[in-house]
Design an enzyme around this catalytic site. Sequence first.
Site: not given
Ligand code: GLN
Length: 214
Positions: A51-53, A83, A112, A140-141, A193, A195
């Site tokens: 997700g987005e940490s 991630c 990150r 993913i990112r 990921h 999942e």
């Molecule tokens: N770029 C996101 C972060 O820094 C992580 C990306 C992801 O969980 N797919 O949290």
Amino acid sequence: MTGATPTIGVLSLQGDVREHLVALADAGAAAVPVGTAEQLEAIDALVIPGGESTTMSMLAVRDGLLEPLRAARAQGMPMYGSCAGMIMLADEVLDARPDQETVGGLSMVVRRNAFGRQVDSFETDVDVAGLDGPFPAVFIRAPWVESVGEQVDVLARVTLTAGGGSAVPPGTASGADTIVAVRQGPFVATSFHPELTGDPRFHEMFVRIVRQYA
Ligand code: GLN
């Protein structure tokens, strides 16, 4: 834990919670979302999703979950982070906001959004220690692991080779081996990921680790 079926929670503040719940159930666990300290006390192990940490950290602080999460980790509750979840389990994070908090547990430095700025996402097969055959890894990112303490086992790396191939975000260094999966006792993390792949092997491995520590 009921018999051999561990109850594994998925931290449900933000991110791809549902995908981990499905993958854990496929791997033979009883999977439940966890959004409160009470729910945290009722599980054998925890998955922190992608997700987005930054957001996840903010919500954990806002909801009073950060300290209960750290306490569960200090008591040795097995945890797996994918991630953004990897970032949450890192003892040190680079390229993060100064107020970004982590649960910690893994003696490593994570950067990150490390895989280049031009290509956010890519997929490649990686060899993962403990799994038979290559694992389809979706990035993913994603963060990568910049360094690890000596207690940490490296489970997987990708080799960055500039100029072609799937694991090659333009602009990244060439020929470098980058750590993308790690384990330190009951704590496991991946840049990618599992999942999202439909391949249950990584979650099955985590369920085996959870049984070991039960
Ligand atoms: N770029 C996101 C972060 O820094 C992580 C990306 C992801 O969980 N797919 O949290």
